[in-house]
Scaffold this active site. Structure first.
Site, PDB file in Angstrom:
ATOM      1  N   ARG A  89       0.484  -1.533  -0.572  1.00 16.43           N
ATOM      2  CA  ARG A  89       0.110  -0.243   0.285  1.00 16.43           C
ATOM      3  C   ARG A  89       0.963   1.411  -0.233  1.00 16.43           C
ATOM      4  NH1 ARG A  89      -4.936  -2.966   2.542  1.00 16.43           N
ATOM      5  NH2 ARG A  89      -6.689  -1.231   2.329  1.00 16.43           N
ATOM      6  N   ARG A 128     -21.325  -2.527   1.885  1.00 16.42           N
ATOM      7  CA  ARG A 128     -20.957  -2.705   3.192  1.00 16.42           C
ATOM      8  C   ARG A 128     -20.312  -3.246   4.600  1.00 16.42           C
ATOM      9  NH1 ARG A 128     -14.810  -4.391   1.413  1.00 16.42           N
ATOM     10  NH2 ARG A 128     -14.862  -2.450   2.753  1.00 16.42           N
ATOM     11  N   ARG A 134     -18.343  -4.115   9.029  1.00 18.93           N
ATOM     12  CA  ARG A 134     -17.270  -3.756   9.762  1.00 18.93           C
ATOM     13  C   ARG A 134     -17.155  -2.109  10.221  1.00 18.93           C
ATOM     14  NH1 ARG A 134     -12.670  -4.437   5.002  1.00 18.93           N
ATOM     15  NH2 ARG A 134     -11.591  -2.786   4.954  1.00 18.93           N
TER      16      ARG A 134
HETATM   17  P1  AMP Z   1      -8.144  -3.497   3.859  1.00 17.23           P
HETATM   18  O1  AMP Z   1      -9.247  -5.380   4.315  1.00 17.23           O
HETATM   19  O2  AMP Z   1      -7.279  -4.505   2.659  1.00 17.23           O
HETATM   20  O3  AMP Z   1      -9.264  -2.396   2.902  1.00 17.23           O
HETATM   21  O4  AMP Z   1      -7.508  -3.023   5.166  1.00 17.23           O
HETATM   22  C1  AMP Z   1      -8.539  -3.040   6.032  1.00 17.23           C
HETATM   23  C2  AMP Z   1      -7.425  -1.845   7.014  1.00 17.23           C
HETATM   24  O5  AMP Z   1      -5.492  -2.915   7.390  1.00 17.23           O
HETATM   25  C3  AMP Z   1      -6.562  -0.986   6.440  1.00 17.23           C
HETATM   26  O6  AMP Z   1      -7.207   0.553   5.839  1.00 17.23           O
HETATM   27  C4  AMP Z   1      -5.563   0.018   7.108  1.00 17.23           C
HETATM   28  O7  AMP Z   1      -5.464   0.377   8.506  1.00 17.23           O
HETATM   29  C5  AMP Z   1      -4.495  -1.721   7.704  1.00 17.23           C
HETATM   30  N1  AMP Z   1      -4.174  -2.455   6.017  1.00 17.23           N
HETATM   31  C6  AMP Z   1      -3.982  -3.304   5.584  1.00 17.23           C
HETATM   32  N2  AMP Z   1      -3.334  -3.411   4.689  1.00 17.23           N
HETATM   33  C7  AMP Z   1      -2.463  -2.905   5.002  1.00 17.23           C
HETATM   34  C8  AMP Z   1      -0.967  -1.712   4.660  1.00 17.23           C
HETATM   35  N3  AMP Z   1      -0.361  -3.272   3.035  1.00 17.23           N
HETATM   36  N4  AMP Z   1      -0.131  -1.470   5.191  1.00 17.23           N
HETATM   37  C9  AMP Z   1      -0.888  -0.748   6.001  1.00 17.23           C
HETATM   38  N5  AMP Z   1      -2.447  -0.958   6.770  1.00 17.23           N
HETATM   39  C10 AMP Z   1      -2.460  -2.360   6.077  1.00 17.23           C
END
Ligand code: AMP
Length: 197
Positions: A89, A128, A134
């Protein structure tokens, strides 16, 4: 084959990952799911992750990179090919991933970039949130997540374009239609790289 599925929050990365797993037999690694699991189990990583996730902020690179590397090293199926959903990310995460894979004689083959208009992203996440409960799918956190995405994550698009790995995909339409475009982009790029595939 190792694939990164890339796109804004709400762009359909999780849904399309499921289709990619079905078609190509890849092992799915979703860093968001891994972190939510830590939070549910109340682990020390979960305690740290919770504060960042609830504010729509990213977990610090050093911690996130360590978590990802441990998952890949401890998952035997990862050697046969992974789909990375939600990682990298940031540019430092992408650079760390390249170094980590190169040390193991591996690389990323395709970065599937799901491109969806912003209003549609917000609508999808609000829906969602209502369906799944969530915690970070509420309007204030969604807005922070989109801001963080624009600041820290969008530069990865150019990073992977320069590496010749970025496959842009229109992420609106039916799940099947979008997946059709993804499979076509992957297969066309694979044929170009190794015509005998
Ligand atoms: P997601 O389910 O991929 O939308 O991730 C949910 C949350 O997890 C994000 O908003 C971040 O706070 C954290 N997160 C997930 N992947 C990463 C990553 N590669 N780097 C930093 N934070 C992450």
């Amino acid at each position: 084959m190792n694939v990164v599925i890339f796109g804004a929050p709400g762009s359909g990365k999780g849904t399309q990952s499921e289709k990619l797993i079905e078609r190509y037999g890849l092992h799915h690694i979703s860093t968001g799911e891994v972190l939510r699991d830590h939070i549910a189990r109340k682990t020390p990583i979960g305690q740290i992750a919770k504060t960042y996730i609830n504010q729509g902020q990213l977990i610090p690179d050093s911690l996130m990179i360590k978590i990802l590397e441990e998952i890949i090293d401890n998952e035997p199926k990862a050697k046969e090919g992974v789909i990375l959903d939600g990682f990298p990310r940031t540019i430092p995460q992408a650079e760390a991933l390249n170094r980590f894979l190169a040390k193991r004689g591996q690389k990323i083959h395709h970065v599937v970039g799901l491109e969806v208009p912003e209003e549609e992203l917000v609508d999808r996440m609000i829906k969602r949130g209502a369906q799944t409960g969530r915690a970070d799918d509420n309007l204030e956190t969604i807005q922070n997540r989109l801001k963080v995405y624009h600041e820290s994550t969008t530069p990865l698009r150019d990073f992977y374009i320069k590496e010749g790995k970025y496959r842009p995909i229109k992420g609106s339409g039916s799940v099947e239609e979008i997946f059709g475009h993804i499979a076509e982009a992957i297969e066309t790029a694979t044929e170009k790289e190794s015509p005998n595939f």
